[in-house]
Design an enzyme around this catalytic site. Sequence first.
Site, PDB file in Angstrom:
ATOM      1  N   ASP A 171       0.832  -1.200   0.000  1.00 28.93           N
ATOM      2  CA  ASP A 171       0.000   0.000   0.000  1.00 28.93           C
ATOM      3  C   ASP A 171       0.873   1.258   0.000  1.00 28.93           C
ATOM      4  OD1 ASP A 171      -2.666   1.324   0.454  1.00 28.93           O
ATOM      5  OD2 ASP A 171      -1.655   1.946   2.299  1.00 28.93           O
TER       6      ASP A 171
ATOM      7  N   GLU B  73       1.324  -0.263  -5.226  1.00 31.76           N
ATOM      8  CA  GLU B  73       0.367   0.782  -5.574  1.00 31.76           C
ATOM      9  C   GLU B  73       1.155   2.071  -5.813  1.00 31.76           C
ATOM     10  OE1 GLU B  73      -3.517   3.074  -3.679  1.00 31.76           O
ATOM     11  OE2 GLU B  73      -1.806   2.558  -2.430  1.00 31.76           O
TER      12      GLU B  73
END
Length: 537
Positions: A235, A272
């Site tokens: 993330d 990401e």
Amino acid sequence: MKLQQLSIVILGLIMATSCTSDQSIKEEPASMTNWNKKVFYEIFVQSFADSNGDGIGDIPGMTSKLDYLSDLGVDAIWLMPMSPSPSYHKYDVVDYRAIHPDYGTMEDFKTFINEAHKRNIKVVMDFVINHSGYDHPWFQDAMTGKDAKYRDYYVWADKDSIAEQIAKKEISFDSDNIRQWHPVEEDNPVGEHYYGFFYGGMPDLNYDNPLVREEMYDAGKFWLEQIGVDGFRLDAAKHIYPDDRATDSHAFWKEFKTKMEEVNPDVYLIGEVWADAATASPYAAGFTSLFNFDRAFSILESINKERVVAANIAGHGYEIDSNANLAEVINTSLPWFKKYNSDFVEASFLSNHDQNRVASVLGDDVSKIKLSASLLFTLPGTPYIYYGEEIGMLGMKPDENIREPMLWDELSNDEMRTSWMEATYTTDESVRSVAFQQKERKSILNHYKALIDLKKQDVFSLGDIQNLAFEGTSIIAFTRTYGDESVAVVHNLADQSQTLNAELLKGYNTLVWQEGKVERTESTIELPARGSVIYKK
């Protein structure tokens, strides 16, 4: 500012050869995994399947749905965060080595992984290392003063030294937050501030501190070695360092990947990095794969505009080029990523847990929804399916409304449906359930299954792409070629039929697949509204 040189050392899984007769499905050795040939499925555990009737999705519920995922054709699962957290989404972690009790136990998770592996399904979990939760014991201690044990686990500054940064108030694609520096006490904002890119409830960790790095190394080892996950979705990978120190981020992720591959060469890492291809490509050195945000936007924009467009992130919006085509964009941008990682695997998708659901973006038009899937699975890239996308689940932000309960059956028969929230968009009245769509030959679900079968063929999972220059802006056409095999793919973006010159498909005569009734003569091909066709040589 933090200078985060994170180099997580992950102990690999030691593959054991088993000859037991009761193992009905033989797992492929990790060293043989070809991630290009995998189809991923993203699950928000809280909304997926409830096994105990408390209204909250859980790990045993997911385990009970593994046969459904296997039948769909899923090869790998990405699980959104499952660690203890005060929020419903679990991205503000308070314990990096535990499972939220609402979701089950660690033994439940081990069982899930074992059952997934029996079906040759890999398991990748969110690893949220950019920040911890506000309620994490480290941060609670850090706030007590400059001499606190965990003070240097986070990034601190006096208000006067960061006044210019506080005033910037800029948003980004992956965060609407305009305030990255936060006072410890909201009613006394003149003192020290801590850095939290996403919001005050998620203070960023300070990777200048070697103790923080060791904490994360150990947490990674725990999940890979002791629990058995196959990799991580990282993330906020772009925000380990501030944007003006991107080269430090590139070096960090490269080391991160190298350290993990020392113990598990096949570990899967997907990052990401919500940015244009030029900005994102250097990150490829540190990952197996990166999400292609430009591709997702281009597909949906092309369908809604009924003309071929290529889009790329620029500033705080998208630049759209109506003269480009997707094949040319892929062949131009992919080498940028391959330059940094020759084994790079591009991850394609239509939407995820941070974006409005595909069906809503496309106006709940079944023909558009099917066309979006047809494009996703015939273009290059390892496809990701957001849970419920395969049945046309609806949802528009705020975020809770794009994470609504999965519909397994009509409510009266749906023992696994979660009820932690009341759905606004995906209800029995607006979306047909899995059970209903399994019986309907032309359902969105069965459309997905057919396309996933196609995607497993080498020509679609490994083949290159070249444009086919049909006249008209509403046609996307290309060839996919791998070795001696070649197919021609044609998609009609328009809401009316298109008559095409068959000469451009000379040599491609054997029908492989079609969506809608395609009429072909010696000289013409009539493609129905939002229809697709594939021929092979």
